[in-house]
Design a protein around this motif. Sequence first.
Motif, PDB file in Angstrom:
ATOM      1  N   LYS A   1       0.754  -1.671  -0.092  1.00 22.33           N
ATOM      2  CA  LYS A   1      -0.492   0.111   0.205  1.00 22.33           C
ATOM      3  C   LYS A   1       1.127   1.361   0.055  1.00 22.33           C
ATOM      4  CE  LYS A   1      -4.356  -1.666   2.689  1.00 22.33           C
ATOM      5  NZ  LYS A   1      -4.620  -1.640   1.776  1.00 22.33           N
ATOM      6  N   TYR A   2       0.486   2.376  -0.552  1.00 25.58           N
ATOM      7  CA  TYR A   2       0.768   3.791  -0.239  1.00 25.58           C
ATOM      8  C   TYR A   2      -0.323   4.417   0.648  1.00 25.58           C
ATOM      9  CZ  TYR A   2       2.801   3.548  -5.486  1.00 25.58           C
ATOM     10  OH  TYR A   2       3.417   3.345  -6.400  1.00 25.58           O
ATOM     11  N   HIS A   3       0.743   5.135   1.603  1.00 24.54           N
ATOM     12  CA  HIS A   3       0.094   5.666   3.245  1.00 24.54           C
ATOM     13  C   HIS A   3       0.471   6.956   3.123  1.00 24.54           C
ATOM     14  CE1 HIS A   3      -0.597   1.151   5.315  1.00 24.54           C
ATOM     15  NE2 HIS A   3       1.042   1.836   5.196  1.00 24.54           N
ATOM     16  N   LEU A   4      -0.856   7.874   3.296  1.00 26.20           N
ATOM     17  CA  LEU A   4      -0.563   9.611   2.715  1.00 26.20           C
ATOM     18  C   LEU A   4      -0.972   9.689   4.763  1.00 26.20           C
ATOM     19  CD1 LEU A   4      -1.829   8.792   0.094  1.00 26.20           C
ATOM     20  CD2 LEU A   4      -3.127  10.967   0.360  1.00 26.20           C
ATOM     21  N   VAL A   5       0.631  10.357   4.455  1.00 25.80           N
ATOM     22  CA  VAL A   5       0.458  10.184   6.595  1.00 25.80           C
ATOM     23  C   VAL A   5       0.539  12.393   6.928  1.00 25.80           C
ATOM     24  CG1 VAL A   5       2.299  10.290   8.274  1.00 25.80           C
ATOM     25  CG2 VAL A   5       2.211   8.507   6.710  1.00 25.80           C
ATOM     26  N   ASN A   6      -0.236  11.970   7.385  1.00 21.96           N
ATOM     27  CA  ASN A   6      -0.548  13.423   8.218  1.00 21.96           C
ATOM     28  C   ASN A   6       1.134  14.509   8.385  1.00 21.96           C
ATOM     29  OD1 ASN A   6      -0.919  15.489   9.830  1.00 21.96           O
ATOM     30  ND2 ASN A   6      -3.249  15.429   9.618  1.00 21.96           N
TER      31      ASN A   6
ATOM     32  N   ILE B   1      -5.211   7.954   4.794  1.00 20.78           N
ATOM     33  CA  ILE B   1      -6.070   7.633   3.981  1.00 20.78           C
ATOM     34  C   ILE B   1      -4.932   6.302   3.518  1.00 20.78           C
ATOM     35  CG2 ILE B   1      -6.926   7.279   1.448  1.00 20.78           C
ATOM     36  CD1 ILE B   1      -7.278  10.038   1.170  1.00 20.78           C
ATOM     37  N   SER B   2      -4.933   4.835   2.743  1.00 16.24           N
ATOM     38  CA  SER B   2      -4.219   3.790   2.411  1.00 16.24           C
ATOM     39  C   SER B   2      -4.826   3.589   0.932  1.00 16.24           C
ATOM     40  CB  SER B   2      -4.586   2.829   3.504  1.00 16.24           C
ATOM     41  OG  SER B   2      -3.356   2.911   4.364  1.00 16.24           O
ATOM     42  N   ILE B   3      -3.787   2.576   0.386  1.00 15.47           N
ATOM     43  CA  ILE B   3      -4.647   2.647  -1.058  1.00 15.47           C
ATOM     44  C   ILE B   3      -3.445   2.124  -1.489  1.00 15.47           C
ATOM     45  CG2 ILE B   3      -4.245   3.851  -3.752  1.00 15.47           C
ATOM     46  CD1 ILE B   3      -4.295   6.742  -1.910  1.00 15.47           C
ATOM     47  N   ASP B   4      -4.382   0.816  -1.729  1.00 18.09           N
ATOM     48  CA  ASP B   4      -3.460  -0.608  -2.891  1.00 18.09           C
ATOM     49  C   ASP B   4      -2.233  -0.231  -3.963  1.00 18.09           C
ATOM     50  OD1 ASP B   4      -5.105  -2.262  -0.776  1.00 18.09           O
ATOM     51  OD2 ASP B   4      -6.431  -2.524  -2.302  1.00 18.09           O
ATOM     52  N   PHE B   5      -2.047  -0.336  -4.078  1.00 13.08           N
ATOM     53  CA  PHE B   5       0.025  -0.594  -4.948  1.00 13.08           C
ATOM     54  C   PHE B   5      -1.125  -0.218  -6.291  1.00 13.08           C
ATOM     55  CE2 PHE B   5       3.310  -1.844  -2.851  1.00 13.08           C
ATOM     56  CZ  PHE B   5       3.783  -0.904  -1.709  1.00 13.08           C
ATOM     57  N   ASP B   6      -1.981  -1.130  -6.361  1.00 11.32           N
ATOM     58  CA  ASP B   6      -2.806  -1.189  -7.822  1.00 11.32           C
ATOM     59  C   ASP B   6      -3.933   0.139  -8.110  1.00 11.32           C
ATOM     60  OD1 ASP B   6      -4.337  -2.792  -6.223  1.00 11.32           O
ATOM     61  OD2 ASP B   6      -5.272  -4.571  -7.168  1.00 11.32           O
ATOM     62  N   ARG B   7      -4.090   0.013  -7.476  1.00 12.22           N
ATOM     63  CA  ARG B   7      -5.007   1.626  -8.036  1.00 12.22           C
ATOM     64  C   ARG B   7      -4.295   3.056  -7.361  1.00 12.22           C
ATOM     65  NH1 ARG B   7     -10.451   0.152  -6.045  1.00 12.22           N
ATOM     66  NH2 ARG B   7     -10.569  -1.238  -4.425  1.00 12.22           N
ATOM     67  N   ASP B   8      -4.884   3.611  -8.874  1.00 15.58           N
ATOM     68  CA  ASP B   8      -4.155   5.329  -8.843  1.00 15.58           C
ATOM     69  C   ASP B   8      -4.640   5.956  -7.985  1.00 15.58           C
ATOM     70  OD1 ASP B   8      -4.884   7.938  -9.977  1.00 15.58           O
ATOM     71  OD2 ASP B   8      -2.999   6.723 -11.151  1.00 15.58           O
ATOM     72  N   ILE B   9      -3.160   6.703  -7.269  1.00 18.85           N
ATOM     73  CA  ILE B   9      -3.432   7.513  -6.325  1.00 18.85           C
ATOM     74  C   ILE B   9      -4.519   9.017  -6.713  1.00 18.85           C
ATOM     75  CG2 ILE B   9      -2.121   9.187  -5.221  1.00 18.85           C
ATOM     76  CD1 ILE B   9       0.580   7.442  -4.740  1.00 18.85           C
ATOM     77  N   CYS B  10      -4.153   9.239  -7.907  1.00 23.79           N
ATOM     78  CA  CYS B  10      -5.027  10.574  -7.963  1.00 23.79           C
ATOM     79  C   CYS B  10      -6.856   9.888  -7.972  1.00 23.79           C
ATOM     80  CB  CYS B  10      -4.433  10.579  -9.024  1.00 23.79           C
ATOM     81  SG  CYS B  10      -2.796  11.694 -10.080  1.00 23.79           S
ATOM     82  N   ASP B  11      -7.251   8.882  -8.813  1.00 24.91           N
ATOM     83  CA  ASP B  11      -7.790   8.743  -8.973  1.00 24.91           C
ATOM     84  C   ASP B  11      -8.880   8.435  -7.540  1.00 24.91           C
ATOM     85  OD1 ASP B  11      -7.932   8.647 -11.421  1.00 24.91           O
ATOM     86  OD2 ASP B  11      -8.281   6.788 -11.914  1.00 24.91           O
ATOM     87  N   GLU B  12      -8.298   7.798  -6.769  1.00 25.34           N
ATOM     88  CA  GLU B  12      -8.897   7.517  -5.169  1.00 25.34           C
ATOM     89  C   GLU B  12      -8.572   8.790  -4.692  1.00 25.34           C
ATOM     90  OE1 GLU B  12      -9.337   4.530  -3.214  1.00 25.34           O
ATOM     91  OE2 GLU B  12      -9.064   3.506  -5.249  1.00 25.34           O
ATOM     92  N   LEU B  13      -7.716   9.947  -4.735  1.00 22.39           N
ATOM     93  CA  LEU B  13      -8.005  11.428  -3.986  1.00 22.39           C
ATOM     94  C   LEU B  13      -9.041  11.867  -4.251  1.00 22.39           C
ATOM     95  CD1 LEU B  13      -4.621  12.296  -3.762  1.00 22.39           C
ATOM     96  CD2 LEU B  13      -5.703  11.641  -2.211  1.00 22.39           C
ATOM     97  N   ASN B  14      -9.216  12.179  -5.891  1.00 15.89           N
ATOM     98  CA  ASN B  14     -10.752  12.008  -6.749  1.00 15.89           C
ATOM     99  C   ASN B  14     -11.960  11.495  -6.068  1.00 15.89           C
ATOM    100  OD1 ASN B  14      -9.558  13.870  -7.983  1.00 15.89           O
ATOM    101  ND2 ASN B  14      -9.391  12.272  -9.887  1.00 15.89           N
TER     102      ASN B  14
END
Length: 83
Positions: free
Chosen positions: A40-45, A53-66
Motif C-alpha cells: 500500500k501507499y499511505h498518505l501520512v498527516n 488514507i491507505s491506497i493499494d499499489f494496484d490503484r491510481d492515487i489520483c483516482d482515489e483522491l478524486n
Amino acid sequence: IIGSGDVIKILFSDTENEEALVVEIQECYVIVVYDPGVCKYHLVNLESGSIVISIDFDRDICDELNARVDDWEVVDAKLSVSK
C-alpha cells in the motif's frame, strides 16, 4: 504521483460531524509513503504522523483522491525533521 515522498494538500469534509448544521472542511498536508510490507501507499498527516488514507499499489492515487476528498493538489515542499 506514483512513488514516495510527494507532499499533497488535501481538503475533506469532517465526516464525523455530517449531522451538524455546518460541516467543517478539514485541511491537511500529507506525504505519500511507500509501504511494500502491505502493498500500500499511505498518505501520512505531516502534522500528527497519523495515516489519513491507505491506497493499494494496484490503484491510481489520483483516482482515489478524486473519489475520497473534496479537493487536493501536489505542493512543492521541503520536509524538515527535528528531534
